[in-house]
Design a protein around this motif. Structure first.
Motif, mmCIF file in Angstrom:
data_model
loop_
_atom_site.group_PDB
_atom_site.id
_atom_site.type_symbol
_atom_site.label_atom_id
_atom_site.label_comp_id
_atom_site.label_asym_id
_atom_site.label_seq_id
_atom_site.Cartn_x
_atom_site.Cartn_y
_atom_site.Cartn_z
ATOM 1 N N ARG A 243 15.737 10.235 69.279
ATOM 2 C CA ARG A 243 16.321 11.667 69.971
ATOM 3 C C ARG A 243 15.902 12.979 69.250
ATOM 4 O O ARG A 243 15.848 13.002 68.027
ATOM 5 N N ARG B 220 13.851 11.707 73.237
ATOM 6 C CA ARG B 220 14.930 11.867 74.310
ATOM 7 C C ARG B 220 15.727 13.181 74.053
ATOM 8 O O ARG B 220 16.128 13.295 72.806
ATOM 9 N N THR B 221 15.513 14.419 74.971
ATOM 10 C CA THR B 221 16.250 15.461 74.675
ATOM 11 C C THR B 221 17.219 15.634 75.639
ATOM 12 O O THR B 221 18.099 16.599 75.516
ATOM 13 N N ASP B 222 17.338 14.616 76.473
ATOM 14 C CA ASP B 222 18.655 14.755 77.361
ATOM 15 C C ASP B 222 19.115 13.426 77.568
ATOM 16 O O ASP B 222 19.014 12.622 78.477
ATOM 17 N N ALA C 142 20.502 12.596 81.423
ATOM 18 C CA ALA C 142 19.704 12.502 82.428
ATOM 19 C C ALA C 142 19.451 10.997 82.832
ATOM 20 O O ALA C 142 19.087 10.335 81.934
ATOM 21 N N ARG D 189 13.858 11.362 82.980
ATOM 22 C CA ARG D 189 14.027 12.756 83.207
ATOM 23 C C ARG D 189 14.474 13.672 81.831
ATOM 24 O O ARG D 189 14.420 14.712 81.775
ATOM 25 N N GLY D 190 15.101 12.744 80.921
ATOM 26 C CA GLY D 190 15.372 13.373 79.683
ATOM 27 C C GLY D 190 14.475 13.300 78.318
ATOM 28 O O GLY D 190 15.001 13.058 77.149
ATOM 29 N N ILE D 191 13.020 13.201 78.668
ATOM 30 C CA ILE D 191 12.223 13.142 77.485
ATOM 31 C C ILE D 191 11.551 14.269 77.342
ATOM 32 O O ILE D 191 10.905 14.812 78.276
ATOM 33 N N SER D 192 11.136 14.494 76.058
ATOM 34 C CA SER D 192 10.008 15.566 75.733
ATOM 35 C C SER D 192 8.898 15.346 74.972
ATOM 36 O O SER D 192 9.114 14.166 74.102
ATOM 37 N N LYS E 203 10.558 21.209 78.574
ATOM 38 C CA LYS E 203 11.566 20.233 78.061
ATOM 39 C C LYS E 203 12.256 19.190 79.157
ATOM 40 O O LYS E 203 12.119 19.911 80.332
ATOM 41 N N ASN E 204 12.246 17.903 78.739
ATOM 42 C CA ASN E 204 12.658 17.039 79.634
ATOM 43 C C ASN E 204 11.606 16.599 80.778
ATOM 44 O O ASN E 204 12.071 15.805 81.525
ATOM 45 N N ARG E 205 10.626 17.095 80.760
ATOM 46 C CA ARG E 205 9.673 16.879 81.812
ATOM 47 C C ARG E 205 8.499 16.112 81.026
ATOM 48 O O ARG E 205 7.265 15.436 81.575
#
Ligand SMILES: Cc1cc2nc3c(=O)[nH]c(=O)nc-3n(C[C@H](O)[C@H](O)[C@H](O)COP(=O)(O)OP(=O)(O)OC[C@H]3O[C@@H](n4cnc5c(N)ncnc54)[C@H](O)[C@@H]3O)c2cc1C
Length: 390
Positions: free
Chosen positions: A142, A173-175, A178, A182-185, A229-231
């Motif tokens: 994360r 994982r940034t979110d 989600a 969808r929560g990965i950067s 971010k998150n995409r």
């Protein structure tokens, strides 16, 4: 349909061949299997950079060569043919530089691309985790925001070039709230940051080309987040096509193919060279047929890329086919070489420098790394044949 290269492309091929022959003559390197992924030679990478052959296809405005993917294919084909030690720059050149060109900020471009182009930034690929391989989106590492920084915690495994990378391409994982895709950067981080610990993975061949990397409270400035971010997951999919698509999936062991053919010419059995034996000739001829099929599949990927399309199904097909070709090559070579052919390079009795057992053992991983054959076939079934998702 025109299978011929243009005169300029043939001239470029000759230029690359001349360069490689000269470096071989000077002893800069010895041909080796898996040179693109295991061949560590900062000296060789520096020379390739000086020729302007790193970032050959990147836009000129960022210092790249602005040339076609076909020319890059010619370059890589010649490097692989002679087993050149290109691991220091391969990953950054093949995919991470392209990702920075496509998604990076101007600041990232001006900081990172010149280092890659000069052959000074060696980038490892840090995606897989103990419980996230095929299903990469289930990754747990994360990255939590803290002012201008992200704090990174987690563990990666099979990070390529871990033992010598200067930078690592990392997905985290940034979110956590989600849906998992969808929560990965994506990040590019300095591999020497405090809190990054690298432990080599000794693989079945005894090589330490990959490693486990632990991230413990690693502070990474926000400016090293690549793209949106998150995409990140969607950006990665595009990058994986480049990772899968190249001739390295077909020609990583080309020096073995060459050497085993030579071995059959030079080795006699019952007073005749092995190359006179019909069974052996047919085995080698069958490999040549398969090699040419793999080559065409890979060339097609490059044509798709030069049309500006993402080579998704084409890359999946090429990798699925080519990696199994390499496994068959290793198998046939081991059969032809006989019992001595199982000896590793350390033994003075090992024929053709012990390349065959190295490839036999190492090639098992080819159909796992960068997407397993089963996962690639899922892509061909759904996106290629239009079959429903499972
Ligand atoms: C030599 C080597 C080099 C590597 N290099 C790197 C690297 O540089 N960077 C990096 O980040 N990672 C790297 N990897 C990791 C690699 O990407 C993963 O091993 C791969 O994605 C498979 O994941 P897994 O090992 O967790 O197996 P799993 O995903 O657990 O798969 C286990 C088995 O189940 C099958 N399977 C899984 N999902 C499906 C499905 N949906 N449909 C059908 N079958 C399925 C697989 O095909 C496989 O046979 C490397 C791996 C190897 C072996």
């Amino acid at each position: 349909m025109d299978f011929k290269f243009t005169e300029e492309q043939e001239a470029f091929r000759q230029e690359v061949r001349d360069f490689l022959e000269e470096e071989l003559r000077k002893g800069t390197f010895e041909p080796s299997c898996d040179g693109w992924i295991q061949g560590y030679s900062p000296e060789f990478t520096k020379k390739v950079a000086e020729k302007g052959w790193i970032g050959l296809t990147w836009p000129k405005e960022y210092g790249g060569g602005g040339r076609s993917n076909i020319e890059r294919l010619i370059l890589t084909e010649e490097m692989l043919r002679c087993g050149a030690p290109a691991a220091c720059h391969w990953f950054a050149d093949r995919q991470i530089g392209r990702a920075i060109v496509a998604y990076g900020t101007e600041e990232q471009k001006s900081e990172l691309l010149p280092k890659i182009l000069k052959g000074e930034a060696y980038v490892g690929l840090g995606m897989s985790e103990p419980e996230a391989g095929s299903d990469l989106a289930s990754l747990k590492t994360r990255a939590v925001e803290d002012g201008d920084y992200y704090i990174i915690d987690g563990q990666k495994m099979w990070t390529s070039c871990a033992r010598f990378m200067t930078h690592v391409y990392l997905v985290a994982r940034t979110d956590p709230d989600a849906p998992k895709h969808r929560g990965i950067s994506e990040f590019i981080i300095d591999a020497g940051l405090p809190g990054v610990t690298i432990r080599p993975t000794i693989d079945i061949t005894g090589s330490e080309a990959w490693g486990e990397v632990f991230y413990d409270n690693v502070r990474v400035h926000k400016k090293y987040l690549i793209g949106e971010k998150n995409r990140g997951f969607y950006q990665i999919l595009n990058q994986l096509d480049y990772e899968r698509a190249g001739l390295e999936r077909l020609m990583g062991n080309y020096p073995l193919f060459d050497a085993v053919i030579q071995f059959t010419r030079e080795t006699e059995q019952n007073g005749k060279p092995l190359s006179d034996d019909r069974l052996i000739r047919h085995k080698l001829a069958q490999l040549q047929v398969e090699f040419e099929i793999g080559r065409l599949l890979t060339y097609r990927v490059v044509l798709v890329m030069d049309e500006g399309r993402a080579p998704n199904v084409e890359a999946a097909m090429a990798k699925a086919y080519c990696t199994t070709f390499e496994q068959r090559l290793a198998s046939v070579a081991t059969e032809i070489l006989g019992l001595y052919g199982q000896l590793l390079a350390e033994s003075k009795w090992a024929p053709i420098l012990g390349m065959a057992p190295h490839s036999y053992l190492g090639s098992k991983g080819y159909s796992l790394q960068a997407g397993t054959t089963e996962v690639l076939k899922n892509i061909v079934a759904t996106r290629g044949l239009g079959l429903p998702n499972e």
